[in-house]
Motif scaffolding. Structure first.
Motif, mmCIF file in Angstrom:
data_model
loop_
_atom_site.group_PDB
_atom_site.id
_atom_site.type_symbol
_atom_site.label_atom_id
_atom_site.label_comp_id
_atom_site.label_asym_id
_atom_site.label_seq_id
_atom_site.Cartn_x
_atom_site.Cartn_y
_atom_site.Cartn_z
ATOM 1 N N PRO A 91 -1.949 -4.663 -0.768
ATOM 2 C CA PRO A 91 -2.262 -3.303 -0.785
ATOM 3 C C PRO A 91 -1.632 -2.298 0.644
ATOM 4 O O PRO A 91 -1.667 -1.453 0.252
ATOM 5 C CB PRO A 91 -3.051 -3.153 -1.668
ATOM 6 N N LYS A 92 -1.961 -3.244 1.946
ATOM 7 C CA LYS A 92 -2.367 -2.134 2.843
ATOM 8 C C LYS A 92 -1.061 -2.752 3.540
ATOM 9 O O LYS A 92 -0.138 -3.253 3.490
ATOM 10 C CB LYS A 92 -3.066 -3.337 3.949
ATOM 11 N N THR A 93 -0.134 -0.942 3.624
ATOM 12 C CA THR A 93 0.920 -1.149 4.114
ATOM 13 C C THR A 93 1.849 0.757 4.831
ATOM 14 O O THR A 93 -0.219 1.049 4.789
ATOM 15 C CB THR A 93 1.920 -1.281 2.910
ATOM 16 N N VAL A 94 2.513 0.879 4.901
ATOM 17 C CA VAL A 94 2.583 1.934 5.971
ATOM 18 C C VAL A 94 3.429 2.612 5.042
ATOM 19 O O VAL A 94 4.238 2.413 4.401
ATOM 20 C CB VAL A 94 3.172 1.625 7.313
ATOM 21 N N ILE A 95 3.566 4.051 5.199
ATOM 22 C CA ILE A 95 4.339 4.773 4.337
ATOM 23 C C ILE A 95 4.717 5.527 5.729
ATOM 24 O O ILE A 95 4.608 6.438 6.680
ATOM 25 C CB ILE A 95 3.877 5.866 3.210
ATOM 26 N N GLN A 96 5.522 6.090 4.959
ATOM 27 C CA GLN A 96 6.388 7.329 6.162
ATOM 28 C C GLN A 96 6.949 8.629 5.203
ATOM 29 O O GLN A 96 7.167 8.716 4.025
ATOM 30 C CB GLN A 96 8.185 7.280 6.621
ATOM 31 N N HIS A 102 1.752 6.500 8.688
ATOM 32 C CA HIS A 102 0.655 6.264 7.696
ATOM 33 C C HIS A 102 0.004 5.635 7.347
ATOM 34 O O HIS A 102 0.913 4.582 6.946
ATOM 35 C CB HIS A 102 0.448 7.714 6.495
ATOM 36 N N ALA A 103 -1.046 4.554 7.668
ATOM 37 C CA ALA A 103 -1.701 3.100 7.532
ATOM 38 C C ALA A 103 -2.408 3.643 6.460
ATOM 39 O O ALA A 103 -3.020 4.554 5.637
ATOM 40 C CB ALA A 103 -1.879 2.803 8.240
ATOM 41 N N VAL A 104 -1.543 2.187 5.155
ATOM 42 C CA VAL A 104 -2.396 3.340 3.469
ATOM 43 C C VAL A 104 -2.785 1.796 2.795
ATOM 44 O O VAL A 104 -2.169 0.787 3.459
ATOM 45 C CB VAL A 104 -1.244 4.117 2.826
ATOM 46 N N THR A 105 -3.910 2.285 1.583
ATOM 47 C CA THR A 105 -4.034 1.395 0.891
ATOM 48 C C THR A 105 -3.860 1.451 0.032
ATOM 49 O O THR A 105 -4.069 2.909 -0.481
ATOM 50 C CB THR A 105 -5.362 0.709 1.295
ATOM 51 N N ALA A 106 -2.687 0.653 -1.504
ATOM 52 C CA ALA A 106 -2.467 1.221 -2.830
ATOM 53 C C ALA A 106 -3.727 0.955 -3.113
ATOM 54 O O ALA A 106 -4.189 -0.241 -3.617
ATOM 55 C CB ALA A 106 -1.289 0.366 -2.326
ATOM 56 N N ARG A 107 -4.433 1.418 -4.695
ATOM 57 C CA ARG A 107 -5.229 2.043 -5.311
ATOM 58 C C ARG A 107 -4.282 1.651 -6.873
ATOM 59 O O ARG A 107 -2.943 3.027 -7.324
ATOM 60 C CB ARG A 107 -5.958 2.900 -5.093
ATOM 61 N N PHE A 108 -4.852 1.316 -7.587
ATOM 62 C CA PHE A 108 -4.472 1.088 -9.344
ATOM 63 C C PHE A 108 -5.045 1.775 -10.374
ATOM 64 O O PHE A 108 -5.557 1.077 -11.107
ATOM 65 C CB PHE A 108 -3.691 -0.531 -9.320
ATOM 66 N N ALA A 128 -10.335 3.259 8.336
ATOM 67 C CA ALA A 128 -11.223 3.507 9.424
ATOM 68 C C ALA A 128 -10.882 4.516 9.727
ATOM 69 O O ALA A 128 -10.281 5.091 11.057
ATOM 70 C CB ALA A 128 -10.285 1.705 10.469
ATOM 71 N N GLN A 129 -9.131 4.340 10.058
ATOM 72 C CA GLN A 129 -8.144 6.081 10.790
ATOM 73 C C GLN A 129 -7.788 7.019 9.505
ATOM 74 O O GLN A 129 -6.680 6.694 9.419
ATOM 75 C CB GLN A 129 -7.262 5.102 11.342
ATOM 76 N N PRO A 130 -8.951 7.782 9.009
ATOM 77 C CA PRO A 130 -8.063 8.637 8.180
ATOM 78 C C PRO A 130 -7.534 9.547 8.929
ATOM 79 O O PRO A 130 -8.117 10.332 9.808
ATOM 80 C CB PRO A 130 -9.432 9.354 7.531
ATOM 81 N N GLY A 131 -6.502 9.748 8.235
ATOM 82 C CA GLY A 131 -5.413 11.144 8.856
ATOM 83 C C GLY A 131 -5.035 10.139 10.115
ATOM 84 O O GLY A 131 -4.004 11.524 10.937
ATOM 85 N N ALA A 132 -4.514 9.427 10.765
ATOM 86 C CA ALA A 132 -4.309 9.222 12.240
ATOM 87 C C ALA A 132 -3.218 8.533 11.950
ATOM 88 O O ALA A 132 -2.668 8.322 10.688
ATOM 89 C CB ALA A 132 -4.994 7.536 12.627
ATOM 90 N N GLU A 133 -1.985 8.779 12.626
ATOM 91 C CA GLU A 133 -1.176 8.194 12.417
ATOM 92 C C GLU A 133 -0.275 7.152 12.926
ATOM 93 O O GLU A 133 -1.049 6.939 14.481
ATOM 94 C CB GLU A 133 0.050 9.742 13.226
#
Length: 142
Positions: A91-96, A102-108, A128-133
């Protein structure tokens, strides 16, 4: 040597068109033209659950909340979609989104009434990095 009893099929023309459209979205994001999609499409970077290879999949954004840094996307193929199963595994990944990564974690979570039969995925920025690029993930073969 070709066997006579083997039947070679050509891919369905509509499947070929869909593949080309998906590839076009990925190429536009990679060229830095993500803002053309006006916050309607994001590019999901994910890792194959069995192969371990890096994949990129454009997804339609159903809801975006800039205040808490979350995006909601829906899997139109249900739980059979490869990107959905890959996120279940890791679930830990990156989106553009636009030109930013953005580093994100997937929730279902369960979806609302409008998408009862389709599974939702909520992508939330890493606590750990809210809103961080973040830097984009490395390209395969680099």
């Amino acid at each position: 040597m070709r066997r006579k009893d083997v039947v070679y099929r050509q891919p369905d023309p509509s499947a070929r068109r869909r593949r080309r459209v998906v590839r076009l979205h990925v190429l536009l994001f990679r060229a830095g033209l993500g803002p053309l999609f006006r916050r309607r499409i994001l590019l999901l970077h994910h890792t194959g659950r069995t192969s371990g290879h890096a994949h990129r999949t454009p997804l339609k954004v159903m809801q975006h909340d800039p205040a808490d840094g979350s995006w909601t996307v829906v899997s139109t193929l249900g739980t059979r979609a490869d990107w959905y199963r890959n996120l279940r595994q890791n679930p830990k990944t990156v989106i553009q989104f636009g030109n930013r990564h953005h580093a994100v974690t997937a929730r279902f979570p369960s979806c609302g009434e409008s998408h009862q039969r389709l599974p939702c995925v909520r992508l939330e920025t890493t606590p750990a990095q809210p809103g961080a690029e973040t830097a984009p993930p490395p390209r395969p073969g680099s």
